[in-house]
Design a protein around this motif. Structure first.
Motif, PDB file in Angstrom:
ATOM      1  N   UNK A  62      17.097  -9.118  -0.832  1.00 53.52           N
ATOM      2  CA  UNK A  62      16.287  -8.527   0.227  1.00 53.52           C
ATOM      3  C   UNK A  62      15.252  -7.600  -0.410  1.00 53.52           C
ATOM      4  N   UNK A  63      14.090  -7.472   0.193  1.00 48.45           N
ATOM      5  CA  UNK A  63      13.007  -6.708  -0.433  1.00 48.45           C
ATOM      6  C   UNK A  63      13.247  -5.202  -0.436  1.00 48.45           C
ATOM      7  N   UNK A  64      12.568  -4.543  -1.359  1.00 48.46           N
ATOM      8  CA  UNK A  64      12.532  -3.083  -1.403  1.00 48.46           C
ATOM      9  C   UNK A  64      11.366  -2.623  -0.535  1.00 48.46           C
ATOM     10  N   UNK A  65      11.621  -1.653   0.345  1.00 48.51           N
ATOM     11  CA  UNK A  65      10.569  -1.093   1.191  1.00 48.51           C
ATOM     12  C   UNK A  65      10.350   0.364   0.791  1.00 48.51           C
ATOM     13  N   UNK A  66       9.124   0.700   0.433  1.00 51.01           N
ATOM     14  CA  UNK A  66       8.758   2.080   0.127  1.00 51.01           C
ATOM     15  C   UNK A  66       8.011   2.638   1.346  1.00 51.01           C
ATOM     16  N   UNK A  67       8.429   3.815   1.810  1.00 56.71           N
ATOM     17  CA  UNK A  67       7.877   4.365   3.051  1.00 56.71           C
ATOM     18  C   UNK A  67       7.137   5.670   2.760  1.00 56.71           C
ATOM     19  N   UNK A  68       5.878   5.739   3.220  1.00 59.24           N
ATOM     20  CA  UNK A  68       5.057   6.941   3.044  1.00 59.24           C
ATOM     21  C   UNK A  68       4.535   7.385   4.402  1.00 59.24           C
ATOM     22  N   UNK A  69       4.500   8.706   4.623  1.00 59.78           N
ATOM     23  CA  UNK A  69       4.037   9.217   5.922  1.00 59.78           C
ATOM     24  C   UNK A  69       3.321  10.547   5.767  1.00 59.78           C
ATOM     25  N   UNK A  70       2.298  10.740   6.601  1.00 59.10           N
ATOM     26  CA  UNK A  70       1.664  12.043   6.787  1.00 59.10           C
ATOM     27  C   UNK A  70       1.495  12.260   8.279  1.00 59.10           C
ATOM     28  N   UNK A  71       1.209  13.496   8.673  1.00 56.06           N
ATOM     29  CA  UNK A  71       1.140  13.835  10.089  1.00 56.06           C
ATOM     30  C   UNK A  71      -0.219  13.577  10.727  1.00 56.06           C
ATOM     31  N   UNK A  72      -1.314  13.655   9.940  1.00 55.92           N
ATOM     32  CA  UNK A  72      -2.642  13.545  10.541  1.00 55.92           C
ATOM     33  C   UNK A  72      -3.603  12.809   9.619  1.00 55.92           C
ATOM     34  N   UNK A  95      11.207  -3.588  -9.501  1.00 62.34           N
ATOM     35  CA  UNK A  95      11.508  -4.067  -8.146  1.00 62.34           C
ATOM     36  C   UNK A  95      10.289  -4.737  -7.526  1.00 62.34           C
ATOM     37  N   UNK A  96      10.529  -5.785  -6.762  1.00 63.22           N
ATOM     38  CA  UNK A  96       9.498  -6.344  -5.902  1.00 63.22           C
ATOM     39  C   UNK A  96       9.526  -5.533  -4.615  1.00 63.22           C
ATOM     40  N   UNK A  97       8.388  -5.010  -4.198  1.00 59.69           N
ATOM     41  CA  UNK A  97       8.411  -4.029  -3.122  1.00 59.69           C
ATOM     42  C   UNK A  97       7.227  -4.195  -2.176  1.00 59.69           C
ATOM     43  N   UNK A  98       7.368  -3.532  -1.046  1.00 56.70           N
ATOM     44  CA  UNK A  98       6.310  -3.457  -0.041  1.00 56.70           C
ATOM     45  C   UNK A  98       6.210  -2.005   0.404  1.00 56.70           C
ATOM     46  N   UNK A  99       5.005  -1.518   0.624  1.00 58.08           N
ATOM     47  CA  UNK A  99       4.805  -0.128   1.053  1.00 58.08           C
ATOM     48  C   UNK A  99       4.423  -0.097   2.537  1.00 58.08           C
ATOM     49  N   UNK A 100       5.141   0.708   3.302  1.00 56.99           N
ATOM     50  CA  UNK A 100       4.782   0.962   4.696  1.00 56.99           C
ATOM     51  C   UNK A 100       4.117   2.328   4.767  1.00 56.99           C
ATOM     52  N   UNK A 101       2.879   2.366   5.243  1.00 52.18           N
ATOM     53  CA  UNK A 101       2.160   3.630   5.453  1.00 52.18           C
ATOM     54  C   UNK A 101       2.289   4.014   6.918  1.00 52.18           C
TER      55      UNK A 101
END
Length: 211
Positions: A62-72, A95-101
């Motif tokens: 199953x893939x690796x998911x990298x998660x990034x977040x900011x408020x504004x 790792x083979x990965x995908x980034x969620x912004x």
């Protein structure tokens, strides 16, 4: 007859990069056979049973998911920085990965990226979740998501276990957002006392954010 696969196919089966397989070959962890032309070939049965981390076998594909977040929107620089750190870390691990912004308050459970992430975890489509800090996921309640990850055999990796320097600024922003919502109702009561209280809280939050 034994069946062999190329290094690219073996990497796909294991959910890692070809450079990781080369490193494992050189270290003796997963040894490849060579064609007369010197190309690596892997025995399918060995790849199918190989488990380098002792994890649930399903989590390796199953893939690796990298998660990034900011408020504004004005924090785009910080979001780009988070993504860069996540990409460098995941790449260094092979790792083979995908980034969620994601964009939105750390106190909101309705952010588009977060909802998509949780849906994919529940559906068994994530093998690993990578964060720069725990609070990038949620300000309060991240443990609930981590509990879901544990139930679904999703490995959680938090790169920096220390304090996030933007924590106080974002917390002040979140509190100000709550105050703003409730202030409209309190102002509607035409109470001088309520107005004075709200003005004082807003000023205190502004002062804290600018400190």
């Amino acid at each position: 007859m034994a069946k062999y696969v190329s290094i690219g196919k073996a990497a796909e089966m294991l959910g890692v990069s070809t450079s990781t397989l080369r490193r494992w070959d050189e270290s003796g962890k997963l040894i490849a056979e060579r064609t007369p032309g010197g190309r690596r070939r892997y025995l399918t049965s060995e790849v199918a049973t190989f488990n380098p981390l002792g994890l649930d076998r399903a989590s390796l594909v199953r893939p690796t998911i990298a998660y990034a977040r900011v408020s504004s929107h004005d924090q785009k620089t910080d979001l780009d920085r988070q993504v860069q750190v996540l990409e460098m870390y995941c790449a260094s691990q092979g790792w083979q990965y995908e980034v969620i912004r994601d964009l939105g308050s750390g106190m909101s459970y309705r952010k588009k990226g977060l909802v998509d992430l949780i849906d994919r975890i529940v559906d068994g489509q994530v093998g690993r979740l990578v964060l720069t800090h725990k609070d990038r996921l949620l300000r309060f309640g991240a443990e609930l998501v981590f509990a879901i990850c544990e139930a679904k055999n999703v490995e959680v990796v938090i790169i920096n276990q220390g304090d996030d320097r933007s924590f106080e600024e974002e917390l002040a922003s979140d509190v100000l957002e709550i105050v703003t919502v409730f202030s409209a109702r309190m102002y509607g009561a035409r109470s001088h006392k309520n107005k004075k209280l709200i003005d004082g809280v807003v000023q205190a939050v502004d002062d804290a954010a600018g400190a």
